[in-house]
Design a protein around this motif. Structure first.
Motif, short mmCIF file in Angstrom:
data_model
loop_
_atom_site.label_atom_id
_atom_site.label_comp_id
_atom_site.label_asym_id
_atom_site.label_seq_id
_atom_site.Cartn_x
_atom_site.Cartn_y
_atom_site.Cartn_z
N LEU A 106 0.83 -1.20 0.00
CA LEU A 106 0.00 0.00 0.00
C LEU A 106 0.87 1.25 0.00
CD1 LEU A 106 -2.65 -1.16 2.60
CD2 LEU A 106 -2.86 -1.17 0.11
N ASP A 107 0.51 2.19 -0.83
CA ASP A 107 1.27 3.44 -0.96
C ASP A 107 0.99 4.35 0.24
OD1 ASP A 107 2.81 5.47 -2.02
OD2 ASP A 107 1.20 6.23 -3.30
N ARG A 108 2.04 4.73 0.95
CA ARG A 108 1.88 5.60 2.12
C ARG A 108 2.88 6.76 2.04
NH1 ARG A 108 1.40 0.53 4.30
NH2 ARG A 108 -0.60 0.09 5.25
N GLU A 109 2.67 7.60 1.11
CA GLU A 109 3.53 8.78 0.98
C GLU A 109 3.30 9.71 2.16
OE1 GLU A 109 5.87 9.51 -1.42
OE2 GLU A 109 5.53 7.43 -2.04
N PRO A 110 4.33 10.42 2.61
CA PRO A 110 4.13 11.41 3.68
C PRO A 110 3.11 12.45 3.26
CG PRO A 110 6.47 11.01 3.34
CD PRO A 110 5.74 10.30 2.22
N VAL A 111 2.33 12.90 4.22
CA VAL A 111 1.29 13.90 3.98
C VAL A 111 1.69 15.17 4.71
CG1 VAL A 111 -1.14 14.47 4.34
CG2 VAL A 111 -0.48 12.12 3.79
N GLU A 112 1.65 16.28 4.00
CA GLU A 112 1.95 17.57 4.63
C GLU A 112 0.77 17.97 5.51
OE1 GLU A 112 4.37 21.53 3.34
OE2 GLU A 112 3.41 20.32 1.79
N ILE A 113 1.08 18.39 6.72
CA ILE A 113 0.05 18.81 7.66
C ILE A 113 0.35 20.26 8.04
CG2 ILE A 113 -1.00 18.43 9.92
CD1 ILE A 113 -0.29 15.46 9.62
N PHE A 114 -0.52 21.16 7.61
CA PHE A 114 -0.31 22.59 7.86
C PHE A 114 -0.82 23.02 9.23
CE2 PHE A 114 -0.59 22.04 3.26
CZ PHE A 114 0.66 22.55 2.90
N GLN A 115 -1.83 22.32 9.73
CA GLN A 115 -2.39 22.65 11.03
C GLN A 115 -2.98 21.39 11.64
OE1 GLN A 115 -5.55 25.47 10.60
NE2 GLN A 115 -6.70 24.22 9.18
#
Length: 192
Positions: free
Chosen positions: A166-175
């Motif tokens: 399963l693809d689990r690319e990092p996710v940007e979290i702004f808040q």
């Protein structure tokens, strides 16, 4: 700190630092977390760095009380964590927290189910369950379950797959909103 992966790595380092040290009981840690979070009570959200600092600093105790006008999201989260503290106190009083098998799950007198009973497990499971960021090989004791898992296919249907595929690319979290922090707390209690 910009992504869920960055955040998870910071949590993994914190857990490693706390691993062989005396830890407060989870109810004491959560009480300190509520008190320290008070300084953000009027904010709609926190940065990843602020949220991490809050989780880290709660190990040091409650800090100083701050009197600010709280928004609804904060008050909802505070109430949810307050119920978690009540559950832990009741489970402690009736001896359930002495059960060596408790990490397989136990029901509190309130009827709410629990799987995690110490601050490090709570924050690791809260992070993985609510924000993601874990990767195979991280030194936190987490590993893939053997065999296929249920997942959502691109068309929205349920299917199965090897979790390593399963693809689990990092996710940007702004808040980090209070709703996200509430989900974090729920996962801290329930996620395995």
């Amino acid at each position: 700190m910009n992504t869920n992966r960055d955040f998870y790595k910071h949590i993994a380092t914190l857990i490693k630092e706390k691993q062989d040290k005396a830890m407060p009981p989870l109810e004491i840690y959560l009480s300190a977390l509520i008190r320290r979070a008070g300084k953000f009570a009027s904010n709609e959200s926190l940065t990843l760095s602020e949220f991490f600092s809050l989780l880290r600093d709660a190990f040091q105790g409650p800090g100083h009380a701050i009197d600010v006008d709280a928004n609804a999201g904060y008050l909802k989260w505070k109430s949810e964590v307050g119920r978690q503290i009540e559950d832990l106190q009741q489970m402690d009083q009736n001896g359930q927290l002495k059960d060596e098998q408790r990490y397989f799950g136990i029901s509190a007198p309130s009827g709410r189910y629990w799987y995690n009973f110490d601050p490090c497990t709570y924050i690791e499971c809260g992070t993985t369950g609510a924000l993601g960021g874990w990767a195979e090989g991280d030194d936190t004791g987490r590993s893939y379950v053997p065999g296929p898992v249920v997942c959502i296919a691109p068309d929205g249907s349920l299917t199965s797959a090897d979790p390593r595929d399963l693809d689990r690319e990092p996710v940007e979290i702004f808040q980090v909103t209070w709703e996200m922090i509430s989900e974090f707390s729920w996962c801290g209690q329930n996620y395995e």
